[in-house]
Design an enzyme around this catalytic site. Structure first.
Site, PDB file in Angstrom:
ATOM      1  N   CYS A 150      39.607  18.421  18.798  1.00 14.23           N
ATOM      2  CA  CYS A 150      39.725  16.964  18.908  1.00 14.23           C
ATOM      3  C   CYS A 150      40.239  16.614  20.307  1.00 14.23           C
ATOM      4  O   CYS A 150      41.283  17.094  20.722  1.00 14.23           O
ATOM      5  CB  CYS A 150      40.695  16.468  17.842  1.00 14.23           C
ATOM      6  SG  CYS A 150      41.281  14.791  18.105  1.00 14.23           S
ATOM      7  N   THR A 162      46.683  10.619  16.202  1.00 16.51           N
ATOM      8  CA  THR A 162      45.976  11.574  17.053  1.00 16.51           C
ATOM      9  C   THR A 162      46.267  11.311  18.529  1.00 16.51           C
ATOM     10  O   THR A 162      46.107  10.190  19.002  1.00 16.51           O
ATOM     11  CB  THR A 162      44.457  11.448  16.790  1.00 16.51           C
ATOM     12  OG1 THR A 162      44.216  11.750  15.430  1.00 16.51           O
ATOM     13  CG2 THR A 162      43.658  12.379  17.670  1.00 16.51           C
ATOM     14  N   CYS A 194      32.063  13.823  17.272  1.00 14.97           N
ATOM     15  CA  CYS A 194      32.846  14.947  17.819  1.00 14.97           C
ATOM     16  C   CYS A 194      32.708  16.190  16.949  1.00 14.97           C
ATOM     17  O   CYS A 194      32.706  17.311  17.457  1.00 14.97           O
ATOM     18  CB  CYS A 194      34.313  14.561  17.948  1.00 14.97           C
ATOM     19  SG  CYS A 194      35.124  14.280  16.347  1.00 14.97           S
ATOM     20  N   GLU A 202      40.846  16.374   9.137  1.00 18.89           N
ATOM     21  CA  GLU A 202      40.564  15.063   9.719  1.00 18.89           C
ATOM     22  C   GLU A 202      39.165  14.590   9.342  1.00 18.89           C
ATOM     23  O   GLU A 202      38.928  13.397   9.175  1.00 18.89           O
ATOM     24  CB  GLU A 202      40.754  15.077  11.227  1.00 18.89           C
ATOM     25  CG  GLU A 202      40.762  13.658  11.747  1.00 18.89           C
ATOM     26  CD  GLU A 202      41.097  13.546  13.198  1.00 18.89           C
ATOM     27  OE1 GLU A 202      41.211  14.579  13.862  1.00 18.89           O
ATOM     28  OE2 GLU A 202      41.214  12.414  13.663  1.00 18.89           O
ATOM     29  N   HIS A 238      35.120   4.134  14.345  1.00 19.17           N
ATOM     30  CA  HIS A 238      35.702   5.479  14.348  1.00 19.17           C
ATOM     31  C   HIS A 238      34.891   6.435  13.476  1.00 19.17           C
ATOM     32  O   HIS A 238      34.847   7.640  13.728  1.00 19.17           O
ATOM     33  CB  HIS A 238      37.170   5.449  13.936  1.00 19.17           C
ATOM     34  CG  HIS A 238      37.903   6.654  14.449  1.00 19.17           C
ATOM     35  ND1 HIS A 238      37.878   7.038  15.765  1.00 19.17           N
ATOM     36  CD2 HIS A 238      38.629   7.607  13.804  1.00 19.17           C
ATOM     37  CE1 HIS A 238      38.566   8.154  15.919  1.00 19.17           C
ATOM     38  NE2 HIS A 238      39.027   8.521  14.739  1.00 19.17           N
ATOM     39  N   TYR A 266      32.925  10.253  14.807  1.00 23.00           N
ATOM     40  CA  TYR A 266      32.937  11.619  14.287  1.00 23.00           C
ATOM     41  C   TYR A 266      31.692  12.402  14.685  1.00 23.00           C
ATOM     42  O   TYR A 266      31.379  13.454  14.109  1.00 23.00           O
ATOM     43  CB  TYR A 266      33.236  11.619  12.783  1.00 23.00           C
ATOM     44  CG  TYR A 266      34.739  11.442  12.544  1.00 23.00           C
ATOM     45  CD1 TYR A 266      35.534  10.854  13.530  1.00 23.00           C
ATOM     46  CD2 TYR A 266      35.374  11.866  11.398  1.00 23.00           C
ATOM     47  CE1 TYR A 266      36.899  10.693  13.364  1.00 23.00           C
ATOM     48  CE2 TYR A 266      36.745  11.716  11.225  1.00 23.00           C
ATOM     49  CZ  TYR A 266      37.494  11.129  12.215  1.00 23.00           C
ATOM     50  OH  TYR A 266      38.853  10.974  12.050  1.00 23.00           O
ATOM     51  N   CYS A 307      39.063   8.892  21.529  1.00 23.03           N
ATOM     52  CA  CYS A 307      38.149   7.939  20.877  1.00 23.03           C
ATOM     53  C   CYS A 307      38.876   6.832  20.137  1.00 23.03           C
ATOM     54  O   CYS A 307      38.376   5.707  20.053  1.00 23.03           O
ATOM     55  CB  CYS A 307      37.258   8.664  19.885  1.00 23.03           C
ATOM     56  SG  CYS A 307      36.942  10.351  20.303  1.00 23.03           S
TER      57      CYS A 307
HETATM   58 FE1  SF4 Z   1      39.508  13.412  17.716  1.00 20.04          FE
HETATM   59 FE2  SF4 Z   1      37.003  13.203  16.877  1.00 20.04          FE
HETATM   60 FE3  SF4 Z   1      38.843  11.322  16.218  1.00 20.04          FE
HETATM   61 FE4  SF4 Z   1      37.877  11.570  18.731  1.00 20.04          FE
HETATM   62  S1  SF4 Z   1      36.744  10.974  16.884  1.00 20.04           S
HETATM   63  S2  SF4 Z   1      39.982  11.236  18.146  1.00 20.04           S
HETATM   64  S3  SF4 Z   1      37.678  13.777  18.909  1.00 20.04           S
HETATM   65  S4  SF4 Z   1      38.795  13.510  15.602  1.00 20.04           S
HETATM   66 FE    FE Z   2      40.306  10.646  13.841  1.00 19.86          FE
END
Ligand code: SF4
Ligand code: FE
Length: 490
Positions: free
Chosen positions: A100, A191, A298, A446, A292, A296, A104
């Site tokens: 992570c 986060t 990510c 997460e 958000h 994801y 974001c």
């Molecule tokens: Fe972390 Fe993914 Fe959330 Fe971005 S979207 S803060 S990388 S978990």
């Molecule tokens: Fe998150």
């Protein structure tokens, strides 16, 4: 300035005076702390990639406020193309860091507020949007990391905020002054909190009239007086304190979460973006959550790393030609690319809101996040299947280096000829890191609970799926002609 280098980002964090606790002690040098540092390095990649011409198109954008080139993490989406690039940027960074990268949440908070402040002003004649845009210009000019803080501790889940025995279970205003407000409460699971310059607070649920003291949104510098950070533990976190790097799994990067306590924190009016407009709290929650859920993307990038690690482990073991191994890797790719379809689709189907901000398709963003609550778990299961038991029974790096037993570890954990035992252990440690170590916080738990637990998406899917329209078509094709009045009565 408008864009910082990664070095400037790290230097800017040194200037903050954050109150951070970990393992019961104050962390005096947050930037150099060996447990926090890898998470800061992951955020720093959002700066260094923005300076790399190879990634410029994805990582930077043109500010709609100033026309300057800015980091995409501070940008307000101005087109469907921007939304699609955001998804691609998430995959890119996940595939480079394997964890992570934290930035974001702030981007999603900024974009949600660009719409909600506009919508509140339209109804109530307030001037939140103008305030917000001034704040945004500051964030863009200084290229800041913002923590989007939504999740309150919530206390007794059966009670609304105003009926909690401890009123601080939801963050709320406790005093109104001529120059601003004073707030108390906390935000949990935050986060990247201690790698952030700014904390942007939003309500966590739809508030009713009785809860209007809780219907607030604002931004404060992360080292504002009265704010304390308490770092969350992660499985295997203290491996980062050991000499050597092998047992960490990921040599360079990680993520972190923290509890942020607000103890009588003052917020000047110019940084308040919602104040007791309880009827817009759900609106802001939904907009932030939808963005958000798109973010994801990510997980697809981290999935890329995991699949690469598993293929490597199979080759090191001499098992890569086994048909079931090949098939499992195909399955992992299929699941991972299906996730990618979701985050691209909700972006490609995005639209312009009255504020001018482009917003994702909320149904598709929720479907994407619902898939994220499942597929990484299945990908991780397949990864552990192919990796084998050594991933969790392997001796430590210190044993490998031991003059007494190192020779036995090297001898008995050697696999394919020509592959050093150390390489085999390193790749297994990376799989361990992503599926059950520090990075599993981001890749698995997460995926389940971040941006809302699975049930939150199911509620949205039920609301947005337009079931009546589907029924109408089905009935028409089946030749069913109903007495409309009778159906309405039923
Ligand atoms: Fe972390 Fe993914 Fe959330 Fe971005 S979207 S803060 S990388 S978990
Ligand atoms: Fe998150």
């Amino acid at each position: 300035m408008a864009m910082k280098t990664s070095k400037e980002y790290i230097e800017s964090l040194r200037k903050l005076n954050l109150v951070v606790y970990m393992f019961g002690k104050r962390v005096h040098n947050v930037v150099e702390d060996p447990i926090i540092r890898p998470s800061m390095s992951a955020v720093a990649m959002t700066y260094s990639l923005a300076m790399d011409p190879q990634y410029e198109d994805l990582m930077t954008a043109t500010s709609h406020l100033t026309g300057k080139k800015i980091n995409r993490f501070t940008h307000i989406h101005q087109s469907v193309d921007d939304l699609v690039k955001k998804s691609k940027m998430g995959r890119l960074l996940g595939s480079i860091t394997g964890c992570c990268f934290q930035r974001c949440v702030g981007m999603d908070a900024l974009n949600a507020l660009s719409m909600t402040t506009f919508d509140i002003d339209k109804k109530y004649g307030t001037q939140y949007n103008e305030r917000f845009l001034k704040y945004l210009a500051y964030v863009q000019e200084e290229d800041l990391v913002c923590d989007g803080a939504m999740t309150d501790p919530k206390g007794d889940r059966s009670l609304p905020p105003h009926r909690q025995s401890d009123p601080d279970m939801f963050l709320h205003v406790i005093e109104e002054r001529a120059d601003g407000i004073v707030v108390s409460g906390a935000k949990a699971h935050q986060t990247g909190a201690v790698n952030s310059h700014e904390i942007i607070v939003m309500p966590t649920i739809t508030m009713r009239e009785e809860d209007h003291d809780y219907a607030i949104s604002f931004a404060v510098p992360s080292d504002t007086e009265g704010i304390t950070y308490i770092m969350g533990r992660q499985s295997c976190d203290t491996r980062k304190l050991e000499p050597g790097t092998m047992d960490r799994g990921n040599m360079a990067f990680g993520g972190h979460e923290a509890l942020i306590v607000f103890d009588r924190v003052f917020v000047p009016w110019k940084r308040v973006f919602m104040y007791k407009e309880h009827d817009f709290s759900g609106h802001l929650v939904e907009q932030f959550a939808s963005y958000h859920r798109q973010s994801y993307a990510c997980k697809v990038g981290v999935g890329d790393v995991l699949i690469g690690a598993v293929q490597t482990a199979a080759e090191y073991n001499g098992a890569e030609r086994a048909s079931h191994v090949k098939d499992k890797i195909v399955e992992m790719n299929h699941l991972n690319e299906t996730l990618y379809c979701g985050c691209i689709a909700c972006a490609a189907e995005g639209h312009r809101e009255p504020s001018g901000t482009y917003y994702v398709d909320t149904l598709l963003a929720n479907v994407h996040k619902q898939n994220v609550t499942r597929f990484p778990y299945e990908i991780a299961r397949l990864a552990q299947d192919i990796a084998g038991g050594l991933m969790v029974t392997c001796p430590s790096e210190a044993d490998l280096d031991s003059p007494d037993v190192g020779k036995w570890v090297r001898k008995y954990f050697a696999a394919r000829n020509g592959v050093p035992t150390e390489h085999r252990i390193r790749i297994l440690r990376l799989i361990e890191n992503i599926t059950m170590g520090t990075a599993a916080v981001g890749y698995l738990t997460e995926s389940m609970h971040g941006a809302g637990s699975p049930q939150a998406q199911r509620i949205m899917i039920a609301r947005l799926a337009d079931i009546r329209k589907k029924q109408e078509t089905a009935k028409r094709l089946a030749g069913i002609v109903e007495d409309k009045d009778a159906v309405r009565e039923a």
